[in-house]
Scaffold this motif. Structure first.
Motif, short mmCIF file in Angstrom:
data_model
loop_
_atom_site.label_atom_id
_atom_site.label_comp_id
_atom_site.label_asym_id
_atom_site.label_seq_id
_atom_site.Cartn_x
_atom_site.Cartn_y
_atom_site.Cartn_z
N SER A 1 0.85 -1.27 -0.04
CA SER A 1 -0.24 0.08 -0.21
C SER A 1 0.77 1.27 0.06
O SER A 1 0.28 2.29 -0.75
CB SER A 1 -0.99 -0.03 1.12
N ALA A 2 1.99 1.22 0.92
CA ALA A 2 2.67 2.58 0.93
C ALA A 2 3.54 2.49 -0.35
O ALA A 2 3.87 3.69 -0.75
CB ALA A 2 3.64 2.33 2.11
N LYS A 3 4.02 1.54 -0.98
CA LYS A 3 4.59 1.62 -2.41
C LYS A 3 3.66 1.88 -3.62
O LYS A 3 4.08 2.79 -4.45
CB LYS A 3 5.19 0.17 -2.63
N THR A 4 2.41 1.53 -3.88
CA THR A 4 1.64 1.64 -4.83
C THR A 4 0.43 2.63 -4.59
O THR A 4 0.02 3.03 -5.50
CB THR A 4 0.98 0.26 -5.02
N GLY A 5 0.04 2.89 -3.36
CA GLY A 5 -1.07 3.53 -3.19
C GLY A 5 -2.36 2.76 -3.08
O GLY A 5 -3.67 3.39 -2.81
N LYS A 6 -2.34 1.47 -3.27
CA LYS A 6 -3.36 0.66 -3.10
C LYS A 6 -4.07 0.51 -1.79
O LYS A 6 -3.46 0.69 -1.05
CB LYS A 6 -3.25 -0.65 -3.80
N HIS A 7 -5.47 0.34 -1.74
CA HIS A 7 -6.13 0.47 -0.58
C HIS A 7 -5.85 -1.02 0.31
O HIS A 7 -5.67 -1.91 -0.23
CB HIS A 7 -7.58 0.25 -0.79
N PHE A 8 -5.51 -0.42 1.68
CA PHE A 8 -5.27 -1.41 2.59
C PHE A 8 -6.25 -1.10 3.79
O PHE A 8 -6.53 -0.01 4.40
CB PHE A 8 -3.89 -1.50 3.18
N CYS A 9 -6.97 -2.15 4.37
CA CYS A 9 -7.63 -2.10 5.61
C CYS A 9 -7.41 -3.31 6.54
O CYS A 9 -7.63 -4.35 6.04
CB CYS A 9 -9.03 -1.77 5.30
N GLY A 10 -7.11 -3.05 7.78
CA GLY A 10 -7.06 -4.16 8.50
C GLY A 10 -6.85 -3.77 10.03
O GLY A 10 -6.65 -2.58 10.22
N VAL A 11 -7.05 -4.69 11.10
CA VAL A 11 -6.66 -4.34 12.42
C VAL A 11 -5.35 -4.69 12.95
O VAL A 11 -5.06 -6.10 12.65
CB VAL A 11 -7.92 -5.37 13.14
N LEU A 12 -4.44 -3.83 13.31
CA LEU A 12 -2.99 -4.10 13.77
C LEU A 12 -3.24 -3.98 15.34
O LEU A 12 -3.59 -2.99 16.03
CB LEU A 12 -2.43 -3.11 13.05
N LYS A 13 -2.18 -4.67 15.73
CA LYS A 13 -1.83 -4.51 17.48
C LYS A 13 -0.75 -3.40 17.27
O LYS A 13 0.32 -3.50 16.73
CB LYS A 13 -1.03 -5.72 17.93
N ASN A 14 -1.09 -2.10 17.92
CA ASN A 14 -0.11 -1.11 18.17
C ASN A 14 0.23 -0.71 19.64
O ASN A 14 -0.76 -1.37 20.53
CB ASN A 14 -0.94 0.02 17.33
#
Length: 217
Positions: free
Chosen positions: A96-109
């Motif tokens: 996503s960071a490289k191409t701009g394509k959509h990413f959606c997810g739940v991450l442990k932060n």
């Protein structure tokens, strides 16, 4: 050195400064557009090494506990430093960071004070124009929400849909703010060939990275 050479050098310097100003103006309006937003929003620049954050909203600072001075210029991976992140999610974030394509997810932060939380992250590229090589000039816009109350990385579809709706509202506001700047920038200096040809209306990068394990219902 001849006077003609001096004149040519001065002209080139002027052109370089003009091009830098045009790029700076486009970037500055992106940075300014979200600073006072109550939602948690971040913007990163993939044109710079390691895709650093260039702007975060007030909502982002409230959610994570970080102040702008601490995190601007860093890649946002500091939020998951030491956290167990699924390999598929890590790969999705990179793509996503490289191409701009959509990413959606739940991450442990982790928040600034070390408090763990589940971060529902929606990110996508916002293109503001094209470079002289015909490449999209885009920024990565991320929308975050603390969904720790769910108690699991598995989220119902309706929660995902609601998050995407909020993200759309924020992105529409960003696009509206960028539109006028793009028009002004495009009309400035007709005799100068800019490194960026701005769009009159910014465009979202199309395409999905993939559907993550945490959003299947």
């Amino acid at each position: 050195m001849s006077q003609d050479s001096d004149t040519a050098g001065d002209l080139q310097q002027h052109l370089d400064e003009t091009l830098a100003r045009i790029e700076s103006d486009v970037t500055c309006v992106v940075v300014r557009s979200i600073r006072d937003c109550n939602f948690s929003v971040s913007i990163a620049d993939p044109a710079q090494p390691d895709c650093p954050l260039i702007s975060v909203s007030e909502g982002f600072c409230e959610l994570t506990g970080y102040d702008r001075e601490t995190i601007l210029g860093q890649n946002c991976r500091f939020l998951n430093d030491g956290c167990d992140i699924q390999p598929s999610d890590r790969q999705g974030l990179r793509v996503s960071a490289k191409t701009g394509k959509h990413f959606c997810g739940v991450l442990k932060n982790l928040k600034a004070d070390g408090t763990p939380f589940l971060n529902l992250l929606d990110m996508r590229g916002l293109s503001v124009g094209r470079t002289k090589d015909g490449e999209e000039r885009f920024f990565i816009v991320g929308i975050q929400a603390d969904v720790s109350e769910q108690g699991s990385e598995e989220l119902p579809l309706e929660h995902k849909t609601q998050m995407q709706y909020i993200a759309t509202l924020v992105r529409d506001e960003l696009s509206s703010g960028l539109q006028q700047e793009a028009i002004v920038t495009a009309s400035a200096g007709d005799d100068v060939s800019s490194d960026i040809t701005p769009y009159e209306e910014p465009r979202w990068i199309v395409g999905e990275v993939f559907e993550t394990h945490a959003l299947g219902g």
